[in-house]
Each structure stands twice: as structure tokens, then as C-alpha cells.
Motif scaffolding. Structure first.
Motif, PDB file in Angstrom:
ATOM      1  N   ALA A 178       0.817  -1.208   0.000  1.00 31.23           N
ATOM      2  CA  ALA A 178       0.000   0.000   0.000  1.00 31.23           C
ATOM      3  C   ALA A 178       0.856   1.265   0.000  1.00 31.23           C
ATOM      4  O   ALA A 178       0.456   2.301  -0.537  1.00 31.23           O
ATOM      5  CB  ALA A 178      -0.945   0.009   1.199  1.00 31.23           C
ATOM      6  N   ASN A 179       2.033   1.194   0.612  1.00 36.66           N
ATOM      7  CA  ASN A 179       2.917   2.365   0.628  1.00 36.66           C
ATOM      8  C   ASN A 179       4.139   2.171  -0.268  1.00 36.66           C
ATOM      9  O   ASN A 179       5.117   2.913  -0.186  1.00 36.66           O
ATOM     10  CB  ASN A 179       3.363   2.691   2.056  1.00 36.66           C
ATOM     11  N   ALA A 180       4.068   1.161  -1.142  1.00 41.44           N
ATOM     12  CA  ALA A 180       5.238   0.789  -1.939  1.00 41.44           C
ATOM     13  C   ALA A 180       5.715   1.919  -2.841  1.00 41.44           C
ATOM     14  O   ALA A 180       6.921   2.166  -2.957  1.00 41.44           O
ATOM     15  CB  ALA A 180       4.934  -0.456  -2.771  1.00 41.44           C
ATOM     16  N   GLU A 219      -3.482   7.205   2.869  1.00 44.71           N
ATOM     17  CA  GLU A 219      -4.834   6.836   2.443  1.00 44.71           C
ATOM     18  C   GLU A 219      -4.880   5.395   1.962  1.00 44.71           C
ATOM     19  O   GLU A 219      -5.795   4.637   2.310  1.00 44.71           O
ATOM     20  CB  GLU A 219      -5.315   7.784   1.336  1.00 44.71           C
ATOM     21  N   ASN A 220      -3.882   5.006   1.147  1.00 42.15           N
ATOM     22  CA  ASN A 220      -3.850   3.637   0.627  1.00 42.15           C
ATOM     23  C   ASN A 220      -3.789   2.614   1.756  1.00 42.15           C
ATOM     24  O   ASN A 220      -4.504   1.599   1.739  1.00 42.15           O
ATOM     25  CB  ASN A 220      -2.641   3.446  -0.292  1.00 42.15           C
ATOM     26  N   CYS A 221      -2.917   2.880   2.739  1.00 37.62           N
ATOM     27  CA  CYS A 221      -2.776   1.955   3.871  1.00 37.62           C
ATOM     28  C   CYS A 221      -4.062   1.882   4.684  1.00 37.62           C
ATOM     29  O   CYS A 221      -4.490   0.792   5.098  1.00 37.62           O
ATOM     30  CB  CYS A 221      -1.622   2.388   4.766  1.00 37.62           C
ATOM     31  N   ALA A 222      -4.680   3.034   4.919  1.00 38.47           N
ATOM     32  CA  ALA A 222      -5.912   3.065   5.707  1.00 38.47           C
ATOM     33  C   ALA A 222      -7.036   2.328   4.997  1.00 38.47           C
ATOM     34  O   ALA A 222      -7.758   1.526   5.607  1.00 38.47           O
ATOM     35  CB  ALA A 222      -6.320   4.511   5.987  1.00 38.47           C
ATOM     36  N   VAL A 223      -7.192   2.585   3.714  1.00 40.33           N
ATOM     37  CA  VAL A 223      -8.254   1.926   2.944  1.00 40.33           C
ATOM     38  C   VAL A 223      -8.048   0.415   2.945  1.00 40.33           C
ATOM     39  O   VAL A 223      -8.994  -0.363   3.140  1.00 40.33           O
ATOM     40  CB  VAL A 223      -8.289   2.466   1.494  1.00 40.33           C
ATOM     41  N   MET A 224      -6.821  -0.021   2.740  1.00 40.61           N
ATOM     42  CA  MET A 224      -6.530  -1.452   2.694  1.00 40.61           C
ATOM     43  C   MET A 224      -6.752  -2.107   4.055  1.00 40.61           C
ATOM     44  O   MET A 224      -7.370  -3.176   4.158  1.00 40.61           O
ATOM     45  CB  MET A 224      -5.085  -1.656   2.228  1.00 40.61           C
ATOM     46  N   ALA A 225      -6.264  -1.468   5.130  1.00 37.28           N
ATOM     47  CA  ALA A 225      -6.427  -2.025   6.476  1.00 37.28           C
ATOM     48  C   ALA A 225      -7.901  -2.105   6.859  1.00 37.28           C
ATOM     49  O   ALA A 225      -8.362  -3.124   7.394  1.00 37.28           O
ATOM     50  CB  ALA A 225      -5.664  -1.176   7.491  1.00 37.28           C
ATOM     51  N   VAL A 226      -8.635  -1.040   6.597  1.00 38.37           N
ATOM     52  CA  VAL A 226     -10.065  -1.011   6.950  1.00 38.37           C
ATOM     53  C   VAL A 226     -10.833  -2.043   6.134  1.00 38.37           C
ATOM     54  O   VAL A 226     -11.688  -2.766   6.670  1.00 38.37           O
ATOM     55  CB  VAL A 226     -10.651   0.396   6.733  1.00 38.37           C
ATOM     56  N   SER A 227     -10.535  -2.143   4.852  1.00 37.60           N
ATOM     57  CA  SER A 227     -11.253  -3.096   3.986  1.00 37.60           C
ATOM     58  C   SER A 227     -11.041  -4.526   4.444  1.00 37.60           C
ATOM     59  O   SER A 227     -11.976  -5.340   4.483  1.00 37.60           O
ATOM     60  CB  SER A 227     -10.789  -2.936   2.534  1.00 37.60           C
ATOM     61  N   GLN A 228      -9.801  -4.858   4.825  1.00 38.76           N
ATOM     62  CA  GLN A 228      -9.498  -6.213   5.283  1.00 38.76           C
ATOM     63  C   GLN A 228     -10.167  -6.505   6.623  1.00 38.76           C
ATOM     64  O   GLN A 228     -10.713  -7.602   6.830  1.00 38.76           O
ATOM     65  CB  GLN A 228      -7.985  -6.386   5.386  1.00 38.76           C
TER      66      GLN A 228
END
Length: 385
Positions: free
Chosen positions: A82-84, A282-291
């Protein structure tokens, strides 16, 4: 209603995915079902009885007590990749900073304040002190070919560098994304011997701690430039200092300042800016929340560091999930307990010492059956969704 506790400020773009009719989100929750965290340390926290999952908005999970969570059937998610792009961009910037003495030059230029009209002449006379080589045509060794390592390798190749990668555990997905023009190093030793620049992109584990030490520095080319945007502990600082003083390492750039590094010559210590972009957060938050959301609502697991990836399309309105030890005869025992209700679909996966079983059943599950499942030796947590 699921109660979610946030231990750090989590991007609103991610938090907004949690429906307010289903989720209550706050930074103070007594007995949360889930936790969202970035860098806050959880090692001294008491794990709540109802805590089912932890979503880490980032890749590293050193701040989370993984073994303790596993023993309590708590699934820990991270967000690899996500933060790559953010880390890749800073790594590419570091390649240039390590070559051209840009930081030293900027600091010197600032020292000229007050010289007035003489500044242009002084600059022309002094600029040669900050000369450095171009990266085009030089060889970059990439240690670790995960999401970030692959992106760095591809970007460096597009900038005209010769790129070699080393990763004995490269995944199929990562291999698909790697440019065909990136060479595979025959072994770790040959990469260190041949690289003009070396960049680290491996996780910190007991095996990788101090990965670069005196023995490894002894293999490197004289004047090699070293970049570390993974974890500071991958490099032995004492041995690094000796390598710098001997001229083996001409420049070291790390995203993890500490007292030792800040006192060393030829070190550029960046204040952990790798993932510090609004896009990355944002990418990390969206991915963590979605999972986390998918797990709480459907029991599916993606990108867990302690339990296996386990995803199944729901076949009925009733789903049972069982987190358990990876021991023989577990599935048979679970099936025996549920023998009086029809199982429409089932999936069992394992990861190391732990496993996870999902069952879609065609009727509601009596409480006595749930109690029987919980009493099976090795069962850590049972949920009916």
C-alpha cells in the motif's frame, strides 16, 4: 454493532468505509471488536476479550505482539504494497543523494549567507568539492524483491542502471511484476561483490537482524553506496562505522535515525519519511479497513501475518469460523460436532502453527454446538457470522 478502536490517527478516507449503522469508531473503546493502528506500540496493552482482529495500516508489525494475538485467535492484518510507491520514490531520490553530494552542497550554500555579491564567484570556485558520479550505467543490487523491491528495481532499470536482484523467497506475484531486464544474482555474495549501489528491502526478523555486518562489508566494492529504507536493525552500526572509515562504504542513507548514525560521517539520516505521503496514508488506511471489515462481516482473511489467507464466497446465511492450532484431526472433530446440521461449503487452511476453518451451514447454530466447538483442544476462537 462492531466497536473499532483507533490507536493512531487513521485517514478519514479509510475510516469512512465503516458504515456508521454497523460500526462505532473511537480512540477510546473499552472492549473493541477490532483495532486500527499505525505505529503505536501494543506490546504492553491488555488484549480485550472481544478483540477479534487488528488492522495495521502499514507493512511492519513489530509494534504488535503477534504470538500473543495468535494464541488468542486474534487475526493481525498488514497492508503490504500500500505504501510501496512512496517508499520507491524516496529510494530513487536516495540513489541520487548518495551520488551527487547534494545534501552537503545545500548545507554549504546556506553557509554563504552574508557574502552578498561574492556568492556566485564562491559557488563556482567551491562547487567541485561536491561533485559525484551519475547513476546511469552503474550496477544496483536490490536485496529483497517484494512489492517495494520490485518497484525500485524496475525504476532504476528505466533510469539506465544495471540492476541485479536477490531474493530466495520471491513470490509468484512479485516475479510477474519484475522487469525481464532485471538480472537475478546467483547468490547474496556475488551481489555484494559486484554492486556499486546496494538497497535493502527485506523485513526485520531474527534471521535478518544485522544482515549487513563486518563479514558482508568485507565483500563489497570499495566506495559502495548503501541505502536502507526497510529497518535500521538490518545493518550493524558498529560494523558500518568501520566500513565507512575504511572507505568500503562511501555513503549510507537510512530512513531510521539513531544516536549512532547521527554522529557518523558520510551518513544521511532521513527522519522516517518513506511512507509519509498523503497518498500512502490513504492507501494503507483503505486497505487495512477493507481487510478488517471483510473479516468481521464475512470471516474472510487476506494479508494476515499470523493466520492463512482464507477466502470463500458465502453459500448460506450462516457462517462459522474457527481459529485453531494446526494439529491433526481438527477438521474431523469440528465436522463431528456439526453433524446434525447441513454443511453447504467448507474451507480449511493453515499457516505455520495456526490454522483457520470456515463452514457455511444451512441453519442457525445452537449455542450448545458453539460451546462444544470451543471445548475442542486446540481451538482458539469460534465465531458465528
Amino acid at each position: 454493532m462492531y466497536n473499532i478502536r483507533t490507536l493512531n490517527k487513521i485517514s478519514e478516507t479509510g475510516v469512512s468505509l465503516l458504515d456508521k449503522n454497523t460500526y462505532s469508531v473511537a480512540d477510546e473503546v473499552n472492549n473493541p471488536d477490532g483495532i486500527l493502528v499505525r505505529s503505536a506500540s501494543m506490546h504492553d496493552m491488555e488484549l480485550a476479550k472481544d478483540l477479534k482482529a487488528i488492522g495495521r495500516a502499514g507493512a511492519g508489525v513489530n509494534n504488535i505482539p503477534i504470538q500473543k494475538c495468535s494464541e488468542n485467535g486474534i487475526v493481525v492484518f498488514n497492508t503490504p504494497g500500500a505504501n510501496a510507491n512512496a517508499v520507491k520514490e524516496l529510494t530513487i531520490a536516495a540513489l541520487l543523494l548518495s551520488s551527487r553530494k547534494i545534501v552537503d552542497g545545500i548545507q554549504w550554500a546556506k553557509s554563504l549567507i552574508g557574502k552578498g555579491k561574492d556568492i556566485p564567484k564562491i559557488v563556482e570556485k567551491g562547487k567541485s568539492d561536491f561533485a559525484g558520479p551519475e547513476i546511469e550505467g552503474k550496477r544496483l543490487g536490490v536485496i529483497g524483491l517484494g512489492a517495494i523491491g520490485v518497484m525500485v528495481a524496475n525504476a532504476a532499470k528505466s533510469l539506465g542502471m544495471e540492476v541485479e536482484g536477490f531474493d530466495p523467497y520471491i513470490s509468484v506475484d512479485a516475479a510477474w511484476g519484475l522487469s525481464r531486464s532485471v538480472k537475478k544474482a546467483s547468490d547474496f555474495k556475488s551481489l555484494l561483490e559486484n554492486a556499486d549501489y546496494i538497497t535493502l528491502h527485506v523485513p526485520l526478523t531474527d534471521e535478518t537482524k544485522g544482515l549487513l555486518n563486518a563479514d558482508k562489508f568485507a565483500l563489497m566494492k570499495k566506495g559502495a553506496r548503501l541505502l536502507n529504507f526497510s529497518r535500521g536493525e538490518l545493518v550493524n552500526n558498529k560494523d558500518l562505522k568501520e566500513a565507512i572509515e575504511s572507505g568500503t562504504v562511501s555513503t549510507y542513507i537510512a530512513d531510521f535515525p539513531d544516536e549512532d548514525l547521527l554522529q557518523m560521517e558520510n551518513v544521511i539520516a532521513i527522519p522516517h519519511l518513506g511512507a509519509s505521503t498523503p497518498e500512502s496514508e490513504e492507501n494503507c488506511a483503505v486497505m487495512a479497513v477493507s481487510q478488517l471489515k471483510e473479516f468481521l462481516e464475512n470471516g474472510n482473511i487476506t494479508n494476515s501475518v499470523n493466520f492463512p489467507t482464507c477466502e470463500m464466497v458465502r453459500a448460506t446465511d450462516y457462517r462459522i469460523t474457527v481459529a485453531h492450532k494446526n494439529v491433526p484431526n481438527m477438521v474431523a472433530q469440528i465436522s463431528t460436532v456439526l453433524s446434525k446440521i447441513n454443511i453447504a461449503n467448507m474451507l480449511n487452511k493453515s499457516k505455520g502453527n495456526f490454522a483457520y476453518t470456515m463452514l457455511d451451514v444451512e441453519s442457525d447454530v445452537p449455542e450448545e454446538m458453539i460451546a462444544q466447538l470451543e471445548q475442542i483442544e486446540g481451538v482458539l476462537r469460534v465465531r458465528v457470522i
